[in-house]
Design a protein around this motif. Structure first.
Motif, PDB file in Angstrom:
ATOM      1  N   PHE A 104     -21.009   1.640  -5.513  1.00 35.61           N
ATOM      2  CA  PHE A 104     -21.324   2.951  -6.097  1.00 35.61           C
ATOM      3  C   PHE A 104     -20.505   3.181  -7.358  1.00 35.61           C
ATOM      4  O   PHE A 104     -21.023   3.656  -8.377  1.00 35.61           O
ATOM      5  CB  PHE A 104     -21.042   4.049  -5.069  1.00 35.61           C
ATOM      6  CG  PHE A 104     -21.217   5.442  -5.615  1.00 35.61           C
ATOM      7  CD1 PHE A 104     -22.478   5.999  -5.744  1.00 35.61           C
ATOM      8  CD2 PHE A 104     -20.115   6.189  -6.021  1.00 35.61           C
ATOM      9  CE1 PHE A 104     -22.634   7.281  -6.262  1.00 35.61           C
ATOM     10  CE2 PHE A 104     -20.262   7.471  -6.533  1.00 35.61           C
ATOM     11  CZ  PHE A 104     -21.528   8.013  -6.646  1.00 35.61           C
ATOM     12  N   LEU A 105     -19.215   2.831  -7.315  1.00 34.06           N
ATOM     13  CA  LEU A 105     -18.339   3.042  -8.468  1.00 34.06           C
ATOM     14  C   LEU A 105     -18.751   2.178  -9.657  1.00 34.06           C
ATOM     15  O   LEU A 105     -18.831   2.664 -10.787  1.00 34.06           O
ATOM     16  CB  LEU A 105     -16.886   2.738  -8.083  1.00 34.06           C
ATOM     17  CG  LEU A 105     -16.191   3.745  -7.171  1.00 34.06           C
ATOM     18  CD1 LEU A 105     -14.826   3.218  -6.748  1.00 34.06           C
ATOM     19  CD2 LEU A 105     -16.034   5.094  -7.874  1.00 34.06           C
ATOM     20  N   VAL A 106     -19.011   0.885  -9.425  1.00 33.37           N
ATOM     21  CA  VAL A 106     -19.280  -0.021 -10.543  1.00 33.37           C
ATOM     22  C   VAL A 106     -20.653   0.242 -11.158  1.00 33.37           C
ATOM     23  O   VAL A 106     -20.843   0.066 -12.365  1.00 33.37           O
ATOM     24  CB  VAL A 106     -19.156  -1.499 -10.121  1.00 33.37           C
ATOM     25  CG1 VAL A 106     -17.752  -1.803  -9.647  1.00 33.37           C
ATOM     26  CG2 VAL A 106     -20.178  -1.880  -9.051  1.00 33.37           C
ATOM     27  N   VAL A 107     -21.617   0.676 -10.332  1.00 28.99           N
ATOM     28  CA  VAL A 107     -22.941   1.003 -10.875  1.00 28.99           C
ATOM     29  C   VAL A 107     -22.873   2.298 -11.668  1.00 28.99           C
ATOM     30  O   VAL A 107     -23.498   2.440 -12.722  1.00 28.99           O
ATOM     31  CB  VAL A 107     -23.981   1.099  -9.739  1.00 28.99           C
ATOM     32  CG1 VAL A 107     -25.306   1.648 -10.271  1.00 28.99           C
ATOM     33  CG2 VAL A 107     -24.207  -0.280  -9.112  1.00 28.99           C
ATOM     34  N   ARG A 108     -22.074   3.231 -11.183  1.00 23.29           N
ATOM     35  CA  ARG A 108     -21.963   4.522 -11.857  1.00 23.29           C
ATOM     36  C   ARG A 108     -21.381   4.375 -13.262  1.00 23.29           C
ATOM     37  O   ARG A 108     -21.794   5.081 -14.187  1.00 23.29           O
ATOM     38  CB  ARG A 108     -21.090   5.462 -11.027  1.00 23.29           C
ATOM     39  CG  ARG A 108     -21.017   6.885 -11.588  1.00 23.29           C
ATOM     40  CD  ARG A 108     -20.149   7.765 -10.708  1.00 23.29           C
ATOM     41  NE  ARG A 108     -18.755   7.320 -10.692  1.00 23.29           N
ATOM     42  CZ  ARG A 108     -17.795   7.939 -10.017  1.00 23.29           C
ATOM     43  NH1 ARG A 108     -18.087   9.006  -9.277  1.00 23.29           N
ATOM     44  NH2 ARG A 108     -16.559   7.487 -10.045  1.00 23.29           N
ATOM     45  N   ASN A 109     -20.411   3.449 -13.431  1.00 19.15           N
ATOM     46  CA  ASN A 109     -19.797   3.323 -14.763  1.00 19.15           C
ATOM     47  C   ASN A 109     -20.393   2.191 -15.590  1.00 19.15           C
ATOM     48  O   ASN A 109     -19.822   1.796 -16.609  1.00 19.15           O
ATOM     49  CB  ASN A 109     -18.274   3.142 -14.646  1.00 19.15           C
ATOM     50  CG  ASN A 109     -17.888   1.850 -13.936  1.00 19.15           C
ATOM     51  OD1 ASN A 109     -18.725   0.967 -13.725  1.00 19.15           O
ATOM     52  ND2 ASN A 109     -16.627   1.722 -13.560  1.00 19.15           N
ATOM     53  N   ASP A 110     -21.555   1.652 -15.148  1.00 17.46           N
ATOM     54  CA  ASP A 110     -22.285   0.625 -15.910  1.00 17.46           C
ATOM     55  C   ASP A 110     -21.436  -0.606 -16.204  1.00 17.46           C
ATOM     56  O   ASP A 110     -21.579  -1.230 -17.264  1.00 17.46           O
ATOM     57  CB  ASP A 110     -22.815   1.208 -17.241  1.00 17.46           C
ATOM     58  CG  ASP A 110     -23.875   2.268 -17.013  1.00 17.46           C
ATOM     59  OD1 ASP A 110     -24.641   2.135 -16.051  1.00 17.46           O
ATOM     60  OD2 ASP A 110     -23.928   3.230 -17.806  1.00 17.46           O
TER      61      ASP A 110
END
Length: 298
Positions: free
Chosen positions: A80-86
């Protein structure tokens, strides 16, 4: 075993306790030592003509069941974190939720059809990273997590998670002594896919920039440890030349990441709308340590 654990977790108090363990592990920046011990079972790959080569066997990592469950919880949060910050490169279509081989196939089909609409042939060079999961460098992976600008306590947790790992090898009735391992992310771990995607993301961004600086118009599709280089042009010879140059960039760049291409699995494919005779030339990768690839078409 999983069926026992699923039955236990039907109890609200039990599942609440597991969640508390997961949260406490991250809060304390600590992964219990008994979760770090794995068993690597060597099993033969099916339908091989002979079994006198290590490549005829597959290592399967067995981990503590409760540890795997907690890893799954942490993996969901990390993704979730890595997808959110592209942070993940957009060409990565494997090792992530809601992305699959079907997505990779659809993306490739779209690129091919788009090329045909411009009267261009599409040529692709598929490559495989040898021993990918066992080769991931822990220190480098920790640096990548730091580069993501995660909180220090999260990065420190993964630093502890990756350190002091141990494994033993099992082959039929033989079991080795427990040995220390300072590389690899266990392929049986639910965290391995997201961590491997993070490991390759800087590689893909740098590869994209290198190809752009060299003015080599190549598209990339990545699926876990498999990559696809895509060239489109009206001239097949020009596309083959681009694939040769980009393969050279890939092999040299992977070497800097502590990874190597398994040349024996490299292959080239050509996609043409021609209904007549179509004889694409060979792609000779031998100057780069690779094979001489026979032409394949579709």
């Amino acid at each position: 075993m999983w069926r026992h654990l699923k039955s236990i977790l039907n109890d609200k108090d039990c599942i609440s306790s597991v969640i508390k363990i997961a949260n406490t592990c991250i809060d304390l920046r600590y992964w219990p030592n008994h979760f770090k011990i794995s068993s690597m079972v060597i099993i033969p790959k099916p339908n091989k003509p002979s079994y006198d080569s290590p490549k005829s066997f597959r290592p399967i990592i067995l981990l503590n069941t409760i540890g795997k469950l907690i890893e799954k919880v942490i993996g969901e949060r990390l993704q979730f974190l890595v997808v959110r910050n592209d942070f993940i490169h957009p060409s990565q279509l494997g090792g992530l939720k809601f992305k699959s081989t079907i997505d990779a196939g659809v993306a490739l089909m779209h690129i091919i059809c788009l090329g045909w609409s411009r009267n261009c042939l599409t040529s692709t060079l598929a490559f495989d990273i040898a021993q990918f999961f066992p080769s991931l460098n822990h220190h480098f992976l920790t640096r990548i997590l730091h580069k993501m600008e995660l909180d220090n306590w999260v990065v420190n947790f993964f630093g502890n998670y990756l350190s002091n790992r141990k494994t033993s090898y099992k082959w039929n009735s033989f079991s080795s002594q427990i040995i220390n391992i300072n590389v690899e992310v266990g392929q049986g771990s639910t965290l391995s896919l997201i961590l491997s995607a993070l490991y390759l993301s800087p590689f893909l961004y740098i590869l994209e920039k290198c190809l752009k600086n060299l003015k080599i118009p190549i598209s990339i599709i990545s699926f876990v440890d498999n990559g696809l280089l895509i060239s489109q042009d009206k001239s097949l010879n020009i596309s083959i030349s681009r694939l040769f140059c980009s393969y050279n960039v890939v092999t040299n760049l992977l070497d800097k990441f502590g990874l190597i291409v398994e040349h024996s699995k490299t292959d080239v494919f050509h996609f043409s709308r021609s209904h007549g005779l179509f004889n694409p030339p060979f792609l000779n990768l031998s100057p780069l340590g690779g094979p001489i690839l026979l032409p394949k078409s579709s």
